[in-house]
Design a protein around this motif. Structure first.
Motif, short mmCIF file in Angstrom:
data_model
loop_
_atom_site.label_atom_id
_atom_site.label_comp_id
_atom_site.label_asym_id
_atom_site.label_seq_id
_atom_site.Cartn_x
_atom_site.Cartn_y
_atom_site.Cartn_z
N TRP A 45 0.68 -1.16 0.25
CA TRP A 45 -0.04 -0.38 -0.02
C TRP A 45 1.21 1.35 -0.07
O TRP A 45 0.63 2.13 -0.82
CB TRP A 45 -0.99 -0.06 1.00
N ASP A 46 1.56 1.25 1.03
CA ASP A 46 2.79 2.62 0.76
C ASP A 46 3.18 2.69 -0.17
O ASP A 46 3.21 3.37 -0.83
CB ASP A 46 3.93 1.88 1.79
N LEU A 47 3.66 2.00 -1.13
CA LEU A 47 4.84 1.58 -2.48
C LEU A 47 3.31 2.01 -3.83
O LEU A 47 3.96 3.07 -3.93
CB LEU A 47 4.91 0.23 -3.01
N TRP A 48 1.92 1.47 -3.59
CA TRP A 48 1.20 2.50 -4.63
C TRP A 48 0.91 3.03 -4.63
O TRP A 48 0.76 4.24 -5.46
CB TRP A 48 -0.15 1.34 -4.53
N LEU A 49 0.56 4.13 -2.99
CA LEU A 49 0.23 5.85 -2.72
C LEU A 49 1.05 6.29 -3.43
O LEU A 49 1.22 7.54 -4.11
CB LEU A 49 0.71 5.79 -1.23
N ARG A 50 2.40 5.94 -3.21
CA ARG A 50 3.60 6.97 -3.70
C ARG A 50 3.40 6.27 -5.33
O ARG A 50 3.77 7.50 -5.77
CB ARG A 50 4.96 6.42 -2.84
N TYR A 51 3.18 5.13 -6.00
CA TYR A 51 3.15 5.77 -7.70
C TYR A 51 2.59 6.26 -8.41
O TYR A 51 1.96 6.84 -9.05
CB TYR A 51 3.52 3.90 -8.33
N SER A 52 1.49 6.17 -6.47
CA SER A 52 0.60 6.81 -7.86
C SER A 52 -0.14 8.66 -7.74
O SER A 52 -0.75 8.91 -8.81
CB SER A 52 -1.30 6.54 -6.96
N VAL A 53 0.67 9.50 -7.05
CA VAL A 53 0.76 10.36 -7.21
C VAL A 53 1.51 11.18 -8.76
O VAL A 53 1.29 11.89 -9.73
CB VAL A 53 2.17 10.39 -6.51
N ASP A 54 2.06 9.38 -10.04
CA ASP A 54 2.95 10.57 -11.15
C ASP A 54 2.66 10.05 -12.02
O ASP A 54 2.88 9.81 -12.87
CB ASP A 54 4.54 10.60 -10.40
N TRP A 55 2.07 8.75 -11.31
CA TRP A 55 1.49 7.63 -12.29
C TRP A 55 0.36 6.89 -12.64
O TRP A 55 -0.73 7.15 -11.55
CB TRP A 55 2.24 6.31 -12.24
N HIS A 56 0.03 6.67 -13.59
CA HIS A 56 -1.59 6.14 -14.26
C HIS A 56 -1.48 4.81 -13.54
O HIS A 56 -1.28 3.77 -13.93
CB HIS A 56 -1.90 5.98 -15.55
N PHE A 57 -2.99 4.32 -12.99
CA PHE A 57 -2.96 2.65 -12.88
C PHE A 57 -3.40 2.39 -13.85
O PHE A 57 -4.52 2.66 -13.86
CB PHE A 57 -3.26 2.58 -11.37
N THR A 58 -3.37 0.62 -14.12
CA THR A 58 -4.92 0.46 -14.81
C THR A 58 -5.21 -1.29 -14.75
O THR A 58 -4.90 -1.66 -14.02
CB THR A 58 -3.91 -0.08 -16.81
#
Length: 300
Positions: free
Chosen positions: A186-199
């Motif tokens: 969850w920590d990783l996804w939160l950080r990535y979500s700031v700059d990247w799109h998820f599909t």
């Protein structure tokens, strides 16, 4: 998915961090190797196992696509980061040592990376028991695509093992936080979500095993870390979400912990306090009211 097609197969590095999973690990590795996507490597990081893991991995000796790295026991985040550091691929994927991949997994998910704004592609999961028999289990959370921070800050809806990530996410937003013993995805996804799109790919490509010997169901520990992760994210990204959503995220955190404690330990007053704390942060949050009713009815 129609019309989405990669012209070449970029390399995918699959990281499997394992500890005393010798009984299931070979099946996990074999399920990855069975992909109809040939350009991949499997990196197995053995976090100090004391069972027969090393013996069971001998079946892959000489396989150029499998690397087995035994280490001292340092914990899950460090083991996963060791795998990430060893990875050579342009894309990184994960498989827990007691789970399985569907043979079509990469064929289904990789074409979504044709969009350069996409950093994470995840999929749906299905469940099996310790003997590999299917288990019917409702999916607990709604899935989301695009800019997902607003949704992700309330619920971690990304099944970890189903995710494939772009290497640039690691380079830009970092690896797993080794100070966190739990909740590292969850920590990783939160950080990535700031700059990247998820599909979200709705196909089932990951098979999750539910069995008595898997990681301890330490719900108090999970929520202690979840509070810590949310605090960390909001401190480091104060403008990522608005104040109303911050209140909702905290409300859901208290409600979820309260109901976990109520269900796990059959308590009333401690969960009631958590529910009231949640309502103080977001009085209109309907799950809080439903939780309150459920707690009172259970007490009656």
């Amino acid at each position: 998915m129609q019309g989405l097609k990669m012209t070449t197969e970029p390399m995918v590095s699959v990281v499997i961090a394992t500890y005393n999973m010798g009984q299931y690990l070979p099946d996990a590795v074999s399920s990855v190797l069975a992909q109809n996507w040939t350009n991949l490597e499997v990196i197995v990081v053995d976090d100090g196992s004391t069972d027969n893991t090393s013996d069971r991995m001998e079946v892959f000796n000489g396989n150029p696509r499998v690397r087995y790295i035994p280490t001292e026991n340092r914990g899950q985040p460090k083991a996963k980061n060791r795998g990430l550091n060893e990875a050579k691929g342009e894309f990184i994927a994960f498989c827990d040592a007691d789970d399985l991949w569907d043979p079509k997994k990469l064929h289904v998910q990789m074409p979504h990376f044709n969009d350069p704004t996409v950093g994470v592609v995840y999929s749906e999961v299905t469940y099996i028991d310790q003997d590999g028999n299917p288990i019917t289990k409702p999916q607990p959370y709604e899935r989301h695509s695009g800019k997902v921070t607003n949704n992700l800050v309330v619920k971690n809806f990304v099944p970890f093992g189903s995710a494939v990530i772009r290497r640039r996410c690691l380079e830009q937003n970092g690896c797993f936080d080794e100070a966190l013993p739990m909740g590292i995805d969850w920590d990783l996804w939160l950080r990535y979500s700031v700059d990247w799109h998820f599909t979200y790919a709705p196909e089932v490509t990951y098979i999750y095993r539910i069995w008595p010997g898997q990681m301890s169901k330490n719900f108090r520990g999970r929520y202690d870390n979840a509070f810590r992760i949310l605090n960390k994210f909001l401190d480091n990204h104060p403008n990522a979400i608005n104040e109303s959503l911050k209140a909702r995220a905290w409300a859901d955190m208290y409600i979820s912990r309260g109901m976990a404690v109520a269900g796990g330990e059959d308590l009333f007053w401690e969960p009631l306090k958590d529910i009231f704390n949640g309502l103080r942060r977001d009085f209109s949050y309907m799950p809080a009211w439903r939780a309150l009713i459920k707690l009172i009815l259970r007490r009656a």
